[in-house]
Design an enzyme around this catalytic site. Structure first.
Site, PDB file in Angstrom:
ATOM      1  CD  GLU A  27      -3.025  -0.522  -0.097  1.00  0.00           C
ATOM      2  OE1 GLU A  27      -3.330   0.661  -0.255  1.00  0.00           O
ATOM      3  OE2 GLU A  27      -3.387  -1.429  -0.872  1.00  0.00           O
ATOM      4  CB  CYS A  68     -13.538   4.624 -12.935  1.00  0.00           C
ATOM      5  SG  CYS A  68     -14.392   6.199 -12.772  1.00  0.00           S
ATOM      6  CB  CYS A  94     -18.765   4.793 -19.090  1.00  0.00           C
ATOM      7  SG  CYS A  94     -17.913   6.186 -18.337  1.00  0.00           S
ATOM      8  CB  CYS A 131     -18.333   0.987 -15.724  1.00  0.00           C
ATOM      9  SG  CYS A 131     -18.415   1.336 -13.978  1.00  0.00           S
ATOM     10  CB  CYS A 151     -22.356   6.009 -13.145  1.00  0.00           C
ATOM     11  SG  CYS A 151     -21.066   7.265 -13.152  1.00  0.00           S
TER      12      CYS A 151
END
Ligand code: SF4
Length: 355
Positions: free
Chosen positions: A37, A192, A199, A202, A208
């Site tokens: 991370e 995204c 899109c 997605c 959305c």
């Protein structure tokens, strides 16, 4: 147990299309997830993988990292950039060994107290490695949420950030929280994306708002630009009989500190020159103003040409460091940028007048 429709569709998509074979997804201990991370902050997955693998060979656990010297840790970080991340990782490993018996803390408050770990990173580590239910809000997630909800405000504003944390909390499911965390990060990283969101592929496209409005890339809203203030000044090009120009050294502190510049005034130039420099001048002409931009303001400069009337009695007031220069010979001294530009124009102007 209820699950939000967004989480449900994201998890279904993740099972089919998400990333499942990244090195830090194998043997997901808090230590391995933590290192990944931190490396992934501001750095793409493909860049991180080779660094991560080498790092894990040399520092396989928190004890090995804590015992290493900072130099050695930074050597393994070299090339990843943002070295504060490597230094904090090393410091945090030492804190974990000294204060947590070498075990990565499992309490989110304590995780956030470790150097270099904010709320989102703490949430990601604990959800991915220990299946604790915590929302995350890294850059990718902010992008997905602001688009999905068409949030009309810069995410750096406290109120918008709070709204985003609430949404992140609301969408995070009770079960499969580790997969959900990975799924929403993957959605932001693979579909995204910043400039060309895919899109049509997605899983959350049907609700959305950014997509419905036909402008997904309008979100997240950019940081509002501050209006840059404008200051004005008159720069005096004072010439003597020999067509030399009077330059003045600026005080060491402040803008153009220690550089040679032109005297500047507000108001009546001839009067100012007499009072401040002890010179008698007549005003010849004014040139149109031009703009010089600093990082924090614009300076609109009006150049005014003045000519000395009494060269032989000329004296310059004490406390000012001044000198006469041939307009074309001032290249070898340190001049402020707009002054260099003005001197070049003056030289052309004088050559034009004599040819
Ligand atoms: Fe992003 Fe487009 Fe999906 Fe909306 S539909 S979340 S803008 S990829």
């Amino acid at each position: 147990m209820t699950i939000s429709p967004v989480a449900e569709r994201l998890l279904r998509w993740f099972d089919q299309h998400g990333r499942h074979d990244l090195p830090w997804q194998q043997n997901q201990t808090p230590y391995r997830v933590w290192v990944s991370e931190i490396m992934l902050q501001q750095t793409q997955v493909s860049t991180v993988i080779p660094y991560y693998e080498k790092f894990m060979v040399r520092f396989p656990d928190v004890q090995a990292l804590a015992m290493a010297t900072q130099d050695e840790v930074l050597q393994h970080w070299a090339g990843l950039g943002y070295y504060a991340r490597g230094r904090n990782l090393h410091k945090a490993a030492q804190v974990i060994v000294a204060e947590h018996d070498g075990e990565f803390p499992q309490d989110i408050e304590r995780v956030q107290q470790l150097p270099g770990i904010g709320r989102s990173t703490a949430g990601a580590i604990l959800s991915l490695s220990s299946q604790q239910r915590h929302p995350i809000l890294d850059g990718n997630v902010k992008r997905v949420l602001t688009r999905h909800q068409a949030i009309d405000g810069w995410p750096g504003q406290t109120a918008i950030e709070q709204q985003l944390w609430q949404l992140a909390e609301q969408f995070t499911p009770q079960n499969r929280v580790n997969d959900y965390t990975q799924a929403i990060m993957d959605l932001g990283a693979t579909l995204c994306t910043r400039s060309k969101p895919a899109c049509l592929l997605c899983p959350v496209q049907s609700d959305c708002e950014g997509f419905k409005q036909g402008k997904p890339t309008a979100f997240p809203v950019s940081k509002p630009k501050k209006t840059t203030p404008v200051k004005t000044t008159t720069m005096l090009l004072i010439l003597n009989d020999a067509n030399e120009i009077l330059l003045e050294k600026r005080p060491p502190a402040g803008i153009w500190g220690g550089l040679w510049s032109l005297p500047e005034c507000d108001g009546d130039a001839a009067q100012w020159v007499e009072q401040q420099l002890g010179l008698n001048v007549i005003e010849e002409e004014c040139w149109p103003p031009f703009r010089h931009t600093f990082s924090h303001y614009h300076l609109d400069i009006t150049p005014q040409i003045l000519r000395l009337t009494n060269t032989h009695t000329a004296r310059v007031m004490e406390g000012r460091e001044t000198n006469w220069y041939k307009a074309g010979h001032a290249n070898n001294i340190g001049c402020a940028a707009p002054v260099t530009k003005l001197l070049a124009s003056l030289r052309q102007h004088l050559e034009g007048a004599t040819s």
